[in-house]
Design a protein around this motif. Structure first.
Motif, short mmCIF file in Angstrom:
data_model
loop_
_atom_site.label_atom_id
_atom_site.label_comp_id
_atom_site.label_asym_id
_atom_site.label_seq_id
_atom_site.Cartn_x
_atom_site.Cartn_y
_atom_site.Cartn_z
N THR A 168 40.04 19.18 18.78
CA THR A 168 40.55 18.07 19.38
C THR A 168 40.43 17.98 21.14
OG1 THR A 168 42.73 19.01 19.93
CG2 THR A 168 42.43 17.73 17.85
N TRP A 198 45.98 11.44 12.50
CA TRP A 198 45.66 10.74 13.80
C TRP A 198 44.80 11.14 14.73
CZ3 TRP A 198 47.23 11.88 18.79
CH2 TRP A 198 47.19 11.00 19.72
N GLU A 199 44.75 12.50 14.76
CA GLU A 199 43.98 13.59 15.83
C GLU A 199 42.59 12.93 15.51
OE1 GLU A 199 44.70 15.07 18.26
OE2 GLU A 199 46.75 15.66 17.81
N TYR A 200 41.82 12.90 16.83
CA TYR A 200 40.23 12.71 16.56
C TYR A 200 39.72 13.84 17.01
CZ TYR A 200 36.20 9.81 17.36
OH TYR A 200 34.90 9.40 17.44
N THR A 201 38.79 14.48 15.87
CA THR A 201 38.33 15.63 16.10
C THR A 201 36.87 15.79 16.42
OG1 THR A 201 37.47 15.76 13.85
CG2 THR A 201 39.68 16.40 14.15
N LYS A 218 34.74 14.15 13.61
CA LYS A 218 34.83 12.64 13.53
C LYS A 218 34.01 12.10 14.70
CE LYS A 218 39.69 12.41 11.81
NZ LYS A 218 40.92 11.68 12.13
N LEU A 219 33.97 12.73 15.89
CA LEU A 219 33.05 12.10 16.89
C LEU A 219 31.60 12.42 16.65
CD1 LEU A 219 33.59 12.74 20.94
CD2 LEU A 219 31.36 13.37 20.05
N ASP A 270 30.64 9.67 14.05
CA ASP A 270 30.35 8.59 14.33
C ASP A 270 29.28 8.51 15.50
OD1 ASP A 270 32.79 7.56 13.24
OD2 ASP A 270 34.03 7.85 15.24
N GLN A 291 39.23 14.78 8.02
CA GLN A 291 39.25 15.05 9.55
C GLN A 291 37.86 14.95 10.27
OE1 GLN A 291 41.84 14.63 11.11
NE2 GLN A 291 43.61 16.00 10.58
N GLY A 292 36.89 14.07 9.31
CA GLY A 292 35.71 14.12 9.95
C GLY A 292 34.33 14.83 9.41
N PRO A 318 38.45 10.21 23.10
CA PRO A 318 39.72 9.35 23.07
C PRO A 318 40.28 9.29 24.45
CG PRO A 318 39.85 10.73 21.22
CD PRO A 318 38.60 11.24 22.20
#
Length: 491
Positions: A92, A117-120, A123-124, A127, A151-152, A367
């Protein structure tokens, strides 16, 4: 300002970090760009600073030494207090005190691991157009919605918890406890994860050989053939309890005998297998290869040979001394990351997320609606800067309270664990915060405040940092351990 004023401000008692805040993070990157580099993150477990040849270890580690010689080796890389906090920080870019991951909750205290809710970093990268996979240990959530594929990660195989569960079923009264038999799991994005086989002492010594590494190698081969950028995160099993040597390595380590040597020898061999897979796939020049440990050695596994934390005091439980937080780390990217570089620059687990984002051109996805504690050291990694951008590092206990702050060459300790039975005793709070000069006293033997109060000025950077942290948690309160956090209102 007198030293007594510093002490009063210290004793007020809420601790943590300055932040970056702003609008919600940007939408997925869609601008035209050159081919993204692949990323292999090889994370070993509870392996201290002095375990490998390049760090002064006595067990031969030719593959890890070679990896270090081809990139940057960090002598001042810092992690969090235990497995879950360190892995949360890597994922994170946030200190676990913010994410509610300073510890694993006891029954009745809520869900383990990170809130969805955490953006790992997974995930990044997803994306950013990456294929993503995890093989091995997760330890950041063991319920549906908190698994790696939530979680991604596109796919995963391993344990949602930790390796010590392999020893549960050996105990005669285990069945009467009502605890489910520990299982290894797998999952794919958009689907529920499912158990696939028991995690027990039969599979423990061969899990890296037969599952984690082959799956990693196949994933590299597959995505390279498809010309798709990939991120593979390897949660290697050793040195975590219960340490059991693979039969192919037991009693066969050269130059040094014993279980520890056997485990290090296999670890080096497995790193070599993944390095070779990258080379064989023809993507070595366009692959960022990261190798690090999540925690220090010793404390948790003294029976395998004791702590191997180099010249530093402390171990897994004996915090917050350097031996408990300073572990091996290195990064290679041929033609981009300088080769043969050894650095004393400070770097930390929380820095990987923004740094990797910067290296792959996706900093816009980091984020901005929450505190991010990591620094973007991508320019340092790419040889464009002489510094990482970090000169201060705070260390928290598993209770979520501050234990120490390292600023440049000085270490201020507000609380510490007693050795040798640290796990069985509460943290100790000294009358006056202790100060050590790490440049001349890396073992932290000489508390400068015991002999010379003229050093009171060195508290100033720490208190400035604490003030910033206190202000940040008023705006963005820390997530509680076990909390099903949904996000900050009106942020």
């Amino acid at each position: 300002m007198g030293s007594s004023m510093f002490f009063k401000r210290f004793l007020i008692g809420v601790f943590s970090i300055s932040i970056i805040a702003g609008p919600v993070f940007a939408q997925p990157d869609s601008a035209p760009k050159e081919k993204k580099p692949n990323i292999v993150y090889f994370l070993v477990d509870n392996t201290g600073w002095g375990s490998f040849g390049v760090y002064g270890g006595t067990v031969p580690t030719p593959n890890i030494d070679k990896l270090a010689s081809q990139g940057i080796r960090f002598n001042n890389y810092n992690v969090e207090a235990q497995c879950t906090p360190s892995r949360s920080a890597i994922m994170t870019g946030r200190h676990p005190v913010r994410s509610g991951t300073t510890s694993v909750p006891w029954p009745g205290q809520g869900k383990a691991g990170m809130a969805p809710w955490e953006y790992t970093i997974a995930k990044l990268l997803s994306d950013s157009g990456y294929a993503t996979a995890l093989y091995g240990k997760w330890h950041l959530g063991n319920t549906q919605g908190r698994m790696p594929n939530d979680q991604g990660f596109d796919e995963w195989w391993g344990t949602p918890d930790t390796w010590d569960q392999a020893g549960y079923t050996q105990w005669p009264l285990f069945k009467e406890s009502g605890v489910p038999v520990p299982m290894l799991w797998e999952g794919k994005k958009g689907q529920k994860s499912k158990p696939v086989m028991p995690l027990d002492l039969k599979i423990r010594p061969v899990i890296d050989e037969k599952y984690i590494i082959p799956k990693t190698v196949e994933y590299i081969k597959k995505n390279a053939a498809e010309n798709k950028p990939f991120f593979v995160y390897v949660g290697y099993s050793e040195m975590h309890e219960p340490p059991i040597a693979n039969p192919n390595f037991a009693g066969k380590s050269p130059q040094r005998g014993g279980l520890f040597a056997d485990l290090v020898a296999e670890m080096d061999y497995r790193v070599g297998q993944v390095m070779q897979a990258v080379k064989d796939a023809g993507v070595e020049d366009n692959t960022i290869f990261i190798f690090s440990s999540d925690n220090a050695g010793g404390g948790a596994s003294p029976q395998i040979g004791g702590a191997t934390n180099g010249p530093f005091r402390g171990n897994f439980f004996n915090t917050p001394f350097e031996g408990s937080m300073r572990v091996p780390a290195m990064i290679r990217w041929p033609g981009h990351v300088p080769s043969g570089m050894v650095t004393e620059e400070m770097f930390a687990a929380v820095d990987w997320m923004p740094t990797i984002a910067g290296m792959v051109g996706s900093s816009n996805l980091v984020p901005k609606d929450r505190p991010i504690d990591g620094v973007d050291a991508s320019n340092f990694m790419l040889g464009k800067s002489k510094t990482t951008g970090r000169d201060l590092y705070p260390f928290f206990g598993i209770d979520g309270e501050l234990m120490s702050i390292k600023w440049k060459i000085y270490k201020t300790i507000f609380r510490y664990a007693e050795s040798p039975e640290s796990i069985g005793k509460p943290y100790v709070k000294p009358q006056i915060p202790m100060v050590y000069d790490l440049s001349s006293d890396p073992h932290e033997d000489n508390n400068l405040m015991y002999t010379d109060l003229t050093l009171g000025w060195v508290y100033a950077p720490s208190f400035k940092w604490i003030e910033g942290y206190e202000a940040s948690i008023k705006k963005y309160p820390n997530i509680k351990v076990g909390e099903d956090f949904k996000g900050y209102a009106n942020k």
